[in-house]
Design an enzyme around this catalytic site. Structure first.
Site, PDB file in Angstrom:
ATOM      1  N   ILE A   9      22.489  -6.899 -24.945  1.00  0.00           N
ATOM      2  CA  ILE A   9      21.225  -8.451 -25.238  1.00  0.00           C
ATOM      3  C   ILE A   9      21.365  -9.511 -24.275  1.00  0.00           C
ATOM      4  CG2 ILE A   9      20.966  -9.153 -26.863  1.00  0.00           C
ATOM      5  CD1 ILE A   9      21.241  -7.623 -29.124  1.00  0.00           C
ATOM      6  N   ASP A  10      21.176  -9.823 -23.375  1.00  0.00           N
ATOM      7  CA  ASP A  10      21.498 -10.983 -22.974  1.00  0.00           C
ATOM      8  C   ASP A  10      20.634 -12.238 -23.550  1.00  0.00           C
ATOM      9  OD1 ASP A  10      22.475 -12.756 -20.486  1.00  0.00           O
ATOM     10  OD2 ASP A  10      20.708 -13.035 -19.962  1.00  0.00           O
ATOM     11  N   THR A  14      22.037 -12.911 -26.742  1.00  0.00           N
ATOM     12  CA  THR A  14      22.440 -12.597 -27.946  1.00  0.00           C
ATOM     13  C   THR A  14      22.138 -13.624 -28.684  1.00  0.00           C
ATOM     14  OG1 THR A  14      23.928 -10.684 -26.951  1.00  0.00           O
ATOM     15  CG2 THR A  14      24.392 -11.973 -29.314  1.00  0.00           C
TER      16      THR A  14
HETATM   17  C1  LIP Z   1      25.119 -15.321 -22.426  1.00  0.00           C
HETATM   18  C2  LIP Z   1      23.611 -15.750 -20.790  1.00  0.00           C
HETATM   19  C3  LIP Z   1      23.897 -17.292 -21.234  1.00  0.00           C
HETATM   20  C4  LIP Z   1      24.856 -17.971 -21.281  1.00  0.00           C
HETATM   21  C5  LIP Z   1      25.630 -17.549 -22.388  1.00  0.00           C
HETATM   22  C6  LIP Z   1      25.610 -16.039 -22.456  1.00  0.00           C
HETATM   23  P1  LIP Z   1      24.989 -13.125 -23.615  1.00  0.00           P
HETATM   24  O1  LIP Z   1      25.033 -13.702 -21.814  1.00  0.00           O
HETATM   25  O2  LIP Z   1      23.160 -15.693 -21.022  1.00  0.00           O
HETATM   26  O3  LIP Z   1      22.755 -17.472 -19.510  1.00  0.00           O
HETATM   27  O4  LIP Z   1      24.455 -19.287 -20.863  1.00  0.00           O
HETATM   28  O5  LIP Z   1      27.308 -18.217 -22.046  1.00  0.00           O
HETATM   29  O6  LIP Z   1      26.920 -15.116 -21.502  1.00  0.00           O
HETATM   30  O7  LIP Z   1      26.209 -13.373 -23.992  1.00  0.00           O
HETATM   31  O8  LIP Z   1      23.672 -13.396 -24.750  1.00  0.00           O
HETATM   32  O9  LIP Z   1      24.977 -11.589 -23.340  1.00  0.00           O
END
Ligand code: LIP
Length: 240
Positions: free
Chosen positions: A59-60, A62
């Site tokens: 999950i990117d 989150t």
């Molecule tokens: C997120 C990233 C986002 C960043 C967050 C975090 P996650 O990934 O996609 O760009 O700003 O700090 O790393 O933790 O939701 O997989």
């Protein structure tokens, strides 16, 4: 639950999706290796070898997922001999499936996509993130960059997901995206999707893109990427 700090979140679904993907892929390709966000946060060493390796963020975005903001996705890349062959970014809420295979173009739900072609920073829509690090030096750099850029560009946007930000560049909806402190699993799929859509991915200081450096800048053109790299205040996190 929290990971590195109060706003670095992990849910049971991050862990379940990562297990589902690793179990499914392993059953077809038992020799393949994995670099996954959740496995890595349990202390598994992140090591990219020449072996076929699936780099997975279950999950990117989150934080968005927890808040039900519908910009959240699954990000998967296949890297062989340190060359990315396949990238898939799927937002299951908005049913957006971004995909790319090396040399075969980039697609959204099966239809070809391409970058905007914008070359000038002053006309660019820029994606950048605040990030989840509360390290004072990192926060200072983020705010300095936002402060410097706002008067030099068309606008600044943040979706809360590095992978989706990069897909917006691939789609031509945004012109450039950069972030410090991301991990390989946040950007591996986005990198090939942007390049197959005709864009570029570089290090934010202007050199070559390094998947494990925790630094990424992608843009619709190399002219725009280099123009932004020159004006960015730099931050160098510890490597993956
Ligand atoms: C997120 C990233 C986002 C960043 C967050 C975090 P996650 O990934 O996609 O760009 O700003 O700090 O790393 O933790 O939701 O997989």
């Amino acid at each position: 639950m929290t990971k590195t700090c109060e706003v670095d979140l992990v849910t049971e679904w991050d862990q379940k999706v990562e297990k589902l993907l690793i179990d499914g892929i392993s059953s077809k390709f038992p020799d393949h290796k994995f670099i996954g966000e959740e496995g890595s946060s349990l202390g598994n060493k992140v090591e990219l070898t020449d072996a076929p390796t699936w780099i997975i963020d279950p999950i990117d975005g989150t934080m968005n997922f927890v808040h039900t903001l519908p910009h959240t996705c699954i990000s998967i890349a296949l890297v062989i001999n340190k060359v990315t062959e396949i990238g898939v970014v799927y937002n299951p809420i908005l049913e957006q499936l971004f995909s790319a295979r090396r040399g075969q173009g980039a697609f959204l739900n099966g239809a070809p996509i391409s970058v905007s072609g914008e070359k000038e920073l002053r006309k660019a829509l820029v994606m950048m993130e605040m990030g989840t690090s509360r390290d004072p030096e990192k926060m200072k750099v983020v705010l300095e960059n936002a402060n410097n850029l706002i008067s030099q560009v068309h606008g600044i946007r943040s979706l809360g997901s590095a992978a989706l930000n990069m897909c917006m560049v691939a789609l031509g909806g945004a012109d450039v995206s950069f972030e410090f402190g991301i991990h390989a699993w946040d950007v591996a799929a986005g990198d090939i999707i942007v390049r197959e859509a005709g864009g570029v991915c570089i290090d934010p200081a202007g050199g070559s893109f390094d998947l494990m450096s925790r630094r990424a800048l992608c843009a619709s053109t190399s002219e725009l990427a280099q123009e932004l790299a020159i004006v960015l205040v730099q931050y160098y996190p510890e490597r993956d």
